[in-house]
Design a protein around this motif. Structure first.
Motif, PDB file in Angstrom:
ATOM      1  N   GLY A 136       0.957  -1.171  -0.068  1.00 51.66           N
ATOM      2  CA  GLY A 136       0.158  -0.050   0.029  1.00 51.66           C
ATOM      3  C   GLY A 136       0.897   1.179   0.120  1.00 51.66           C
ATOM      4  N   SER A 137       0.163   2.244   0.785  1.00 52.79           N
ATOM      5  CA  SER A 137       1.013   3.793   0.315  1.00 52.79           C
ATOM      6  C   SER A 137       1.289   4.301   1.997  1.00 52.79           C
ATOM      7  CB  SER A 137       0.424   4.781  -0.246  1.00 52.79           C
ATOM      8  OG  SER A 137       0.332   4.343  -1.758  1.00 52.79           O
ATOM      9  N   LEU A 138       1.947   4.905   2.041  1.00 55.47           N
ATOM     10  CA  LEU A 138       2.065   5.589   3.330  1.00 55.47           C
ATOM     11  C   LEU A 138       1.717   7.174   3.290  1.00 55.47           C
ATOM     12  CD1 LEU A 138       5.334   4.698   5.567  1.00 55.47           C
ATOM     13  CD2 LEU A 138       2.897   3.867   5.823  1.00 55.47           C
ATOM     14  N   ASP A 139       0.812   7.537   3.627  1.00 56.49           N
ATOM     15  CA  ASP A 139       0.567   9.086   3.321  1.00 56.49           C
ATOM     16  C   ASP A 139       1.170   9.933   4.484  1.00 56.49           C
ATOM     17  OD1 ASP A 139      -0.737  11.391   2.917  1.00 56.49           O
ATOM     18  OD2 ASP A 139      -2.258  11.149   4.470  1.00 56.49           O
ATOM     19  N   HIS A 140       1.807  10.937   4.127  1.00 59.55           N
ATOM     20  CA  HIS A 140       2.330  11.879   5.210  1.00 59.55           C
ATOM     21  C   HIS A 140       1.268  12.969   5.382  1.00 59.55           C
ATOM     22  CE1 HIS A 140       6.283  10.805   3.630  1.00 59.55           C
ATOM     23  NE2 HIS A 140       6.733  11.298   4.748  1.00 59.55           N
ATOM     24  N   PHE A 141       0.554  12.703   6.777  1.00 54.90           N
ATOM     25  CA  PHE A 141      -0.728  13.485   7.067  1.00 54.90           C
ATOM     26  C   PHE A 141      -0.418  14.989   6.606  1.00 54.90           C
ATOM     27  CE2 PHE A 141      -3.268  15.875   9.896  1.00 54.90           C
ATOM     28  CZ  PHE A 141      -4.811  15.275   9.507  1.00 54.90           C
ATOM     29  N   TYR A 142       0.751  15.508   7.094  1.00 55.50           N
ATOM     30  CA  TYR A 142       1.289  16.749   6.980  1.00 55.50           C
ATOM     31  C   TYR A 142       2.315  16.527   5.598  1.00 55.50           C
ATOM     32  CZ  TYR A 142      -0.857  18.331  10.897  1.00 55.50           C
ATOM     33  OH  TYR A 142      -1.761  18.653  11.923  1.00 55.50           O
ATOM     34  N   ASP A 143       2.075  16.842   4.544  1.00 58.52           N
ATOM     35  CA  ASP A 143       2.798  16.508   3.333  1.00 58.52           C
ATOM     36  C   ASP A 143       4.237  16.706   3.318  1.00 58.52           C
ATOM     37  OD1 ASP A 143       1.579  19.161   2.377  1.00 58.52           O
ATOM     38  OD2 ASP A 143       3.268  18.789   1.007  1.00 58.52           O
ATOM     39  N   LYS A 144       4.928  15.977   2.702  1.00 60.39           N
ATOM     40  CA  LYS A 144       6.331  15.906   2.837  1.00 60.39           C
ATOM     41  C   LYS A 144       7.004  17.280   2.168  1.00 60.39           C
ATOM     42  CE  LYS A 144       8.124  12.347   0.048  1.00 60.39           C
ATOM     43  NZ  LYS A 144       6.791  11.676  -0.623  1.00 60.39           N
ATOM     44  N   LYS A 145       6.220  17.372   1.061  1.00 61.97           N
ATOM     45  CA  LYS A 145       6.501  18.824   0.327  1.00 61.97           C
ATOM     46  C   LYS A 145       6.535  19.826   0.877  1.00 61.97           C
ATOM     47  CE  LYS A 145       6.058  20.234  -4.435  1.00 61.97           C
ATOM     48  NZ  LYS A 145       5.067  21.126  -4.933  1.00 61.97           N
ATOM     49  N   THR A 146       5.480  20.061   1.738  1.00 63.66           N
ATOM     50  CA  THR A 146       5.340  21.362   2.553  1.00 63.66           C
ATOM     51  C   THR A 146       6.049  21.209   3.934  1.00 63.66           C
ATOM     52  OG1 THR A 146       2.931  21.390   1.477  1.00 63.66           O
ATOM     53  CG2 THR A 146       3.598  23.239   3.076  1.00 63.66           C
ATOM     54  N   TYR A 147       6.022  20.133   4.348  1.00 58.09           N
ATOM     55  CA  TYR A 147       6.599  19.957   5.704  1.00 58.09           C
ATOM     56  C   TYR A 147       7.677  18.831   5.749  1.00 58.09           C
ATOM     57  CZ  TYR A 147       2.797  23.001   7.076  1.00 58.09           C
ATOM     58  OH  TYR A 147       1.885  24.049   7.307  1.00 58.09           O
ATOM     59  N   PRO A 148       8.979  19.249   5.119  1.00 62.97           N
ATOM     60  CA  PRO A 148       9.808  17.711   5.056  1.00 62.97           C
ATOM     61  C   PRO A 148      10.336  17.781   6.359  1.00 62.97           C
ATOM     62  CG  PRO A 148      10.685  20.277   3.895  1.00 62.97           C
ATOM     63  CD  PRO A 148       9.411  20.180   3.919  1.00 62.97           C
ATOM     64  N   GLU A 149      10.193  18.628   7.447  1.00 59.90           N
ATOM     65  CA  GLU A 149      10.729  18.739   8.674  1.00 59.90           C
ATOM     66  C   GLU A 149       9.987  17.544   9.344  1.00 59.90           C
ATOM     67  OE1 GLU A 149       9.654  21.303   7.179  1.00 59.90           O
ATOM     68  OE2 GLU A 149      10.662  23.132   7.665  1.00 59.90           O
ATOM     69  N   LEU A 150       8.721  17.101   8.942  1.00 62.62           N
ATOM     70  CA  LEU A 150       8.099  16.092   9.520  1.00 62.62           C
ATOM     71  C   LEU A 150       7.966  14.696   8.679  1.00 62.62           C
ATOM     72  CD1 LEU A 150       4.701  18.306  10.516  1.00 62.62           C
ATOM     73  CD2 LEU A 150       6.841  17.528  11.858  1.00 62.62           C
ATOM     74  N   ALA A 151       8.784  14.742   7.788  1.00 66.72           N
ATOM     75  CA  ALA A 151       8.778  13.588   6.898  1.00 66.72           C
ATOM     76  C   ALA A 151       9.014  12.027   7.474  1.00 66.72           C
ATOM     77  CB  ALA A 151       9.885  13.723   5.748  1.00 66.72           C
TER      78      ALA A 151
END
Ligand SMILES: [Zn+2]
Length: 300
Positions: A136-151
């Motif tokens: 499946g996929s892993l969704d970044h709840f806060y997307d990694k493009k906008t928030y790479p800090e939370l990747a």
């Protein structure tokens, strides 16, 4: 749409898997990256004294904490403070590594077999060359493009199907965090019948109806979810399921229920769940939520 309850024991196991991966293969480099990037260091330290302690707390931020960290990042951006490109690249690469090597274990611990956003698609775990792999996929709840800090923050990663991941990655929306178990979703499916002269659909004989979502209870976050994941359209194709449920509800009368109960030794609730295809938490059966809503509509 479906919130994911994570017990303390599951949390412990997930964090142990994560930390084992981090400590063995990446920690040293990550600490070196932090040492070279004052902005990222400020974010991770968050006023704490011990770096390792602070890093662990940061990486295991729960949904409320993630929301707070996101605001801190927004504030930093407002002051024109950005993490270094090298840090961003490193975090994104660590995410890829985590996804390929650890996601299967995490999904297994979470006991999640169906996408929490749509409840339509399976999250497949497959054995390949003796190794468990997650397809499946892993969704970044806060997307990694906008928030790479939370990747690479563990609870920012949500196992979802590829369709939902695609839909979410190309749009902006403020939805509820699926691990936020206290915020239950109010999304409820129903059928809408337009032509008052044709009641055949109530006998399961026609598809002269529409599948809709009850609007009266929806929160703003629910509405965003419906729009983001295109839920109303994606559920339109399930008229056949509705017909089956209507017919089953008629065939499954009181006498037959009693017979089944005594023959199989199941409770009424268990029998309903087996016959109509739903489970308690909806997370290990596709269409479980939809089927339950239909059962409530047609069986009362
Ligand atoms: Zn999905």
């Amino acid at each position: 749409m479906i919130r994911i309850p994570i017990s303390e024991k599951q949390k412990e196991e997930m964090e142990a898997i994560y930390w084992n991966w981090m400590e063995r293969y990446h920690l040293e480099k990550l600490l070196a990256i932090i040492a070279k990037d004052a902005i990222f260091k400020e974010l991770v330290m968050d006023g704490k004294a011990d770096l390792l302690d602070a890093l662990k707390t940061y990486l295991f931020s729960d949904c409320d904490e993630l929301e707070r960290q996101k605001s801190r990042i927004d504030n930093m951006r407002a002051e024109n403070k950005y993490i270094k490109q090298e840090t961003e690249d490193y975090l994104k690469a660590r995410y890829e590594n985590f996804r390929n090597s650890q996601a299967a274990k995490i999904v297994q611990v979470m006991n999640l077999t169906v996408c929490p956003y749509c409840n339509q698609n399976h999250l497949n775990l497959v054995y390949q060359e003796g190794k468990l792999r997650y397809w499946g996929s892993l969704d970044h709840f806060y997307d990694k493009k906008t928030y790479p800090e939370l990747a690479v923050c563990l609870y920012n990663l949500i196992p979802v199907c590829k369709v939902c991941n695609q839909l979410k990655s190309c749009q902006k929306a403020e939805i509820a965090h699926p691990y936020q178990y206290k915020k239950q979703s109010s999304i409820q499916f129903k059928t809408v019948f337009d032509d008052k002269l044709d009641l055949d659909y109530l006998q399961g004989k026609s598809q002269n109806f529409r599948i809709a979502i009850e609007e009266s209870q929806l929160t703003q976050e629910d509405k965003e979810e419906i729009r983001l994941f295109d839920l109303e359209h994606r559920y339109q194709q399930l008229k056949q399921n509705v017909q089956e449920i209507i017919i089953k509800s008629k065939a499954y009368d009181a006498v037959y229920q009693k017979q089944l109960e005594s023959e199989f030794g199941f409770s009424r609730e268990e029998l309903d769940a087996y016959i109509f295809g739903y489970t308690d938490n909806h997370l290990n059966r596709v269409l479980s939520k939809f089927n339950l809503d239909m059962v409530k509509e047609f069986m009362g």
